[in-house]
Design a protein around this motif. Sequence first.
Motif, mmCIF file in Angstrom:
data_model
loop_
_atom_site.group_PDB
_atom_site.id
_atom_site.type_symbol
_atom_site.label_atom_id
_atom_site.label_comp_id
_atom_site.label_asym_id
_atom_site.label_seq_id
_atom_site.Cartn_x
_atom_site.Cartn_y
_atom_site.Cartn_z
ATOM 1 N N VAL A 66 0.852 -1.191 0.000
ATOM 2 C CA VAL A 66 0.000 0.000 0.000
ATOM 3 C C VAL A 66 0.884 1.235 0.000
ATOM 4 C CG1 VAL A 66 -1.775 1.270 1.262
ATOM 5 C CG2 VAL A 66 -1.756 -1.235 1.330
ATOM 6 N N ARG A 67 0.508 2.195 -0.812
ATOM 7 C CA ARG A 67 1.160 3.509 -0.785
ATOM 8 C C ARG A 67 0.094 4.584 -0.610
ATOM 9 N NH1 ARG A 67 4.313 4.860 -5.826
ATOM 10 N NH2 ARG A 67 3.105 3.280 -6.905
ATOM 11 N N ALA A 68 0.292 5.464 0.351
ATOM 12 C CA ALA A 68 -0.560 6.635 0.538
ATOM 13 C C ALA A 68 0.172 7.812 -0.092
ATOM 14 C CB ALA A 68 -0.819 6.890 2.013
ATOM 15 N N ILE A 69 -0.504 8.493 -1.015
ATOM 16 C CA ILE A 69 0.135 9.557 -1.792
ATOM 17 C C ILE A 69 -0.668 10.840 -1.623
ATOM 18 C CG2 ILE A 69 0.753 10.291 -4.125
ATOM 19 C CD1 ILE A 69 0.870 7.166 -4.735
ATOM 20 N N ASP A 70 -0.002 11.896 -1.218
ATOM 21 C CA ASP A 70 -0.658 13.192 -1.053
ATOM 22 C C ASP A 70 -0.782 13.906 -2.398
ATOM 23 O OD1 ASP A 70 -1.039 13.301 1.823
ATOM 24 O OD2 ASP A 70 1.144 13.401 1.949
ATOM 25 N N GLU A 71 -1.972 14.426 -2.660
ATOM 26 C CA GLU A 71 -2.221 15.281 -3.823
ATOM 27 C C GLU A 71 -2.984 16.492 -3.306
ATOM 28 O OE1 GLU A 71 -2.350 17.402 -6.733
ATOM 29 O OE2 GLU A 71 -1.418 15.489 -7.252
ATOM 30 N N ASP A 72 -2.329 17.638 -3.306
ATOM 31 C CA ASP A 72 -2.919 18.835 -2.719
ATOM 32 C C ASP A 72 -3.938 19.529 -3.609
ATOM 33 O OD1 ASP A 72 -1.449 18.486 -0.398
ATOM 34 O OD2 ASP A 72 0.234 19.669 -1.152
ATOM 35 N N GLN A 73 -3.815 19.390 -4.923
ATOM 36 C CA GLN A 73 -4.775 20.036 -5.819
ATOM 37 C C GLN A 73 -6.081 19.240 -5.794
ATOM 38 O OE1 GLN A 73 -3.404 20.674 -9.824
ATOM 39 N NE2 GLN A 73 -5.402 21.385 -10.519
ATOM 40 N N LEU A 74 -7.157 19.891 -5.390
ATOM 41 C CA LEU A 74 -8.434 19.210 -5.240
ATOM 42 C C LEU A 74 -9.056 18.850 -6.581
ATOM 43 C CD1 LEU A 74 -10.108 21.194 -2.334
ATOM 44 C CD2 LEU A 74 -9.014 18.956 -2.245
ATOM 45 N N GLY A 75 -9.787 17.761 -6.573
ATOM 46 C CA GLY A 75 -10.543 17.327 -7.745
ATOM 47 C C GLY A 75 -10.359 15.847 -7.990
ATOM 48 N N LEU A 76 -11.472 15.157 -8.256
ATOM 49 C CA LEU A 76 -11.407 13.714 -8.483
ATOM 50 C C LEU A 76 -10.550 13.372 -9.690
ATOM 51 C CD1 LEU A 76 -12.257 10.863 -7.757
ATOM 52 C CD2 LEU A 76 -14.373 11.238 -9.070
ATOM 53 N N SER A 77 -10.706 14.111 -10.789
ATOM 54 C CA SER A 77 -9.902 13.793 -11.971
ATOM 55 C C SER A 77 -8.419 14.065 -11.711
ATOM 56 C CB SER A 77 -10.394 14.566 -13.191
ATOM 57 O OG SER A 77 -10.281 15.953 -12.988
ATOM 58 N N VAL A 78 -8.111 15.098 -10.941
ATOM 59 C CA VAL A 78 -6.717 15.377 -10.583
ATOM 60 C C VAL A 78 -6.154 14.210 -9.776
ATOM 61 C CG1 VAL A 78 -5.213 16.887 -9.221
ATOM 62 C CG2 VAL A 78 -7.024 17.882 -10.633
ATOM 63 N N ALA A 79 -6.922 13.747 -8.786
ATOM 64 C CA ALA A 79 -6.467 12.644 -7.939
ATOM 65 C C ALA A 79 -6.319 11.352 -8.747
ATOM 66 C CB ALA A 79 -7.434 12.440 -6.779
ATOM 67 N N ARG A 80 -7.270 11.069 -9.613
ATOM 68 C CA ARG A 80 -7.166 9.850 -10.425
ATOM 69 C C ARG A 80 -5.983 9.920 -11.386
ATOM 70 N NH1 ARG A 80 -13.497 8.272 -11.561
ATOM 71 N NH2 ARG A 80 -13.847 7.408 -9.472
ATOM 72 N N ASN A 81 -5.741 11.089 -11.956
ATOM 73 C CA ASN A 81 -4.586 11.239 -12.837
ATOM 74 C C ASN A 81 -3.283 11.093 -12.066
ATOM 75 O OD1 ASN A 81 -5.892 11.505 -15.322
ATOM 76 N ND2 ASN A 81 -6.240 13.684 -15.003
#
Length: 107
Positions: A66-81
């Motif tokens: 398992v890897r937990a990865i931070d993505e600060d820019q909000l948005g589902l498509s941003v997170a999925r990308n």
Amino acid sequence: MTPVTDWSIIIATHNRARELAATLASLGSLRLPENARVELLVILNGCTDRSRQVVEQAAPQLPLPVRAIDEDQLGLSVARNRGLREAQGEVLCYLDDDVKVEPDWLE
């Protein structure tokens, strides 16, 4: 010999620690296909709740890395990308943070 398949399961989440915990618990019973390499990426999309702690507590009970990865820019498509960029698998499996998978889901 059966060929090896690489899978990346990607979950994007934003401040839904309770729902995420239930999803991760269901992955604890997941049966992995023979000769498959499977990873789980949890994209923490601007999370300010306990989501990271939920992932860290669940990881030792899961049958896959398992890897937990931070993505600060909000948005589902941003997170999925972001998950797409981080994934190491050939097959990408996107899950919502509020699903419960059956043990034979990947088989």
